[in-house]
Design a protein around this motif. Structure first.
Motif, PDB file in Angstrom:
ATOM      1  N   TRP A 272       0.845  -1.033  -0.034  1.00 10.15           N
ATOM      2  CA  TRP A 272       0.013  -0.051   0.049  1.00 10.15           C
ATOM      3  C   TRP A 272       0.778   1.481   0.009  1.00 10.15           C
ATOM      4  O   TRP A 272       0.615   2.291  -0.535  1.00 10.15           O
ATOM      5  CB  TRP A 272      -1.092   0.186   1.162  1.00 10.15           C
ATOM      6  N   ASN A 273       1.879   1.296   0.793  1.00  5.40           N
ATOM      7  CA  ASN A 273       2.731   2.542   0.759  1.00  5.40           C
ATOM      8  C   ASN A 273       3.419   2.524  -0.578  1.00  5.40           C
ATOM      9  O   ASN A 273       3.683   3.886  -0.908  1.00  5.40           O
ATOM     10  CB  ASN A 273       3.931   2.378   1.913  1.00  5.40           C
ATOM     11  N   THR A 274       3.886   1.601  -1.161  1.00  8.35           N
ATOM     12  CA  THR A 274       4.522   1.673  -2.453  1.00  8.35           C
ATOM     13  C   THR A 274       3.575   2.261  -3.406  1.00  8.35           C
ATOM     14  O   THR A 274       3.902   3.133  -4.279  1.00  8.35           O
ATOM     15  CB  THR A 274       5.181   0.463  -2.904  1.00  8.35           C
ATOM     16  N   LEU A 275       2.208   1.655  -3.716  1.00  4.36           N
ATOM     17  CA  LEU A 275       1.013   2.133  -4.544  1.00  4.36           C
ATOM     18  C   LEU A 275       0.853   3.663  -4.322  1.00  4.36           C
ATOM     19  O   LEU A 275       0.876   4.395  -5.246  1.00  4.36           O
ATOM     20  CB  LEU A 275       0.087   1.360  -4.416  1.00  4.36           C
ATOM     21  N   VAL A 276       0.938   4.174  -3.115  1.00  4.58           N
ATOM     22  CA  VAL A 276       0.650   5.564  -2.856  1.00  4.58           C
ATOM     23  C   VAL A 276       2.070   6.374  -3.244  1.00  4.58           C
ATOM     24  O   VAL A 276       1.831   7.527  -3.927  1.00  4.58           O
ATOM     25  CB  VAL A 276       0.278   5.821  -1.143  1.00  4.58           C
TER      26      VAL A 276
END
Length: 392
Positions: A162-166
């Motif tokens: 999730w952090n990478t996608l954001v």
């Protein structure tokens, strides 16, 4: 470092003399039990290289962009209310990541989320390639609180993805804002296009692995083969445990995302955007109005430098991040160099240095509160009905 034996729960226990027997390896082919891990010179060289790069940035690169004396004058010209507002925004940003941890790890309590978040952040900000070390700190603390290894693995995977996608999606949002405002520049468009492509590829790949059990099984066998080759080269027994672990983790991760995926997305977005608001508050606090440096350009700089900070060049990107922000935000606006430098240094003091001190305090709390610890149980594990439900 003095060796301390850790029992299955991650809680420190009495040292027990090893009994003779067959050679035992860790599940991932690590060193035999009872043998201390090797430490060596490469870590020292990394420290020296990181220190040299950071010193060079602050001694030569940043002074080339702005005078430190002028930047300090901009800082001292801020009122107590302006400084207090930036500090409050920074503390709020710390709190906003706790819901991400609580959502991704069922059963995690607020005070536990606060302690593990601050301790792991402090490690990531002070150790070269500190992200990997921070994972070890996170694992030790969560295991000591009774969380099982599969639940911790799902937590790490979910928050990481999730952090990478954001991070990859923010440049796209920033460029869209710049297009609407008419402030778009060529390099920003190219970087955003690259981020969009990587975002789509990563999202499709993640969805494919989650949706196709056969692909996940093939991936697990490939991981087993890679680990086996490395283990055999070191003269150790080749483990073959990645495939069943990956399949079980996949089903539990799907169950977690089915129940909490939307909440996870919202919480992660709030956390990242709150960090951007700290930077924006610092820029406005030093006296730079929106008509001189628009919020959309600040968002674009924030998004691109966040991608740059993902490279483990220095601990927490120290030096590299400051240079990236100042260089981008002052491009074509040299008259703002002193104010921008002051704002960036204030922003980093609040979001980088303050968490280091809080992390040290969090570690003291962790070690001083043995009553929080418990043997491994089902903390963090979803019910069997959820895990055994239909898989997309």
């Amino acid at each position: 470092m003095e060796r301390v034996d850790i029992d299955a729960s991650g809680v420190e226990g009495p040292e027990v003399a090893p009994s003779p027997g067959p050679r035992v390896t860790s599940p991932l082919g690590g060193p035999p039990a009872g043998r201390p891990p090797r430490t060596g010179g490469p870590s020292g060289y990394r420290y020296l290289a990181a220190f040299g790069l950071t010193a060079g940035i602050f001694a030569f690169a940043l002074p080339h962009l702005a005078d430190y004396g002028d930047a300090w004058a901009s800082l001292t010209a801020m009122t107590e209310y302006e400084l207090g507002g930036v500090l409050v925004a920074g503390l709020w940003n710390l709190v906003t990541y706790w819901p991400v941890l609580i959502i991704s790890l069922p059963g995690l309590r607020v005070h536990e989320a606060a302690v593990v978040n601050q301790a792991s952040t402090a490690v990531a900000n002070t150790v070269p390639a500190g992200g990997a070390v921070a994972l070890g700190v996170t694992y030790r603390m969560l295991r000591a609180w009774g969380f099982t290894s599969p639940s911790i693995a799902n937590h790490v995977l979910a928050t990481g993805v999730w952090n990478t996608l954001v991070k990859l999606g923010l440049p796209v949002v920033a460029v869209a804002a710049m297009v609407v405002s008419g402030a778009l520049h060529g390099p920003a468009l190219e970087l955003a296009a690259t981020g969009l492509v990587v975002l789509v590829v990563l999202g499709l790949a993640s969805a494919r692995v989650l949706a196709d059990e056969r692909l996940a099984r093939r991936f697990g066998r490939w991981v087993d083969s890679v680990i086996g080759r490395v283990a055999r080269r070191r003269g150790r027994v080749a483990p073959t445990e990645a495939t069943p672990w990956l399949l079980r983790t996949r089903r539990e991760l799907i169950a977690l995302l089915r129940r909490r995926g939307l909440a996870m997305t919202v919480a992660t977005l709030v956390s990242h955007l709150s960090l951007y608001l700290v930077l924006l508050a610092a820029i406005r606090g030093v006296g730079i109005p929106d008509d001189q440096l628009g919020w959309e350009k600040v968002l674009a700089g924030f998004a691109f430098v966040r991608l740059l900070a993902a490279l483990p060049v220095t601990p927490g990107g120290f030096g590299v991040v400051e240079l990236g922000y100042v260089a981008y935000l002052t491009a074509g606006a040299d008259e703002l160099a002193a104010e921008v430098t002051a704002a960036v240094l204030l922003f980093r003091a609040v979001t980088f240095l303050v968490p280091v001190g809080l992390g040290a305090a969090a570690w003291v709390v962790f070690t001083a509160r043995p009553s929080w610890r418990r043997p491994p149980d089902t903390r963090g594990v979803l019910g069997e009905a959820d895990v055994a439900g239909p898989v997309p």
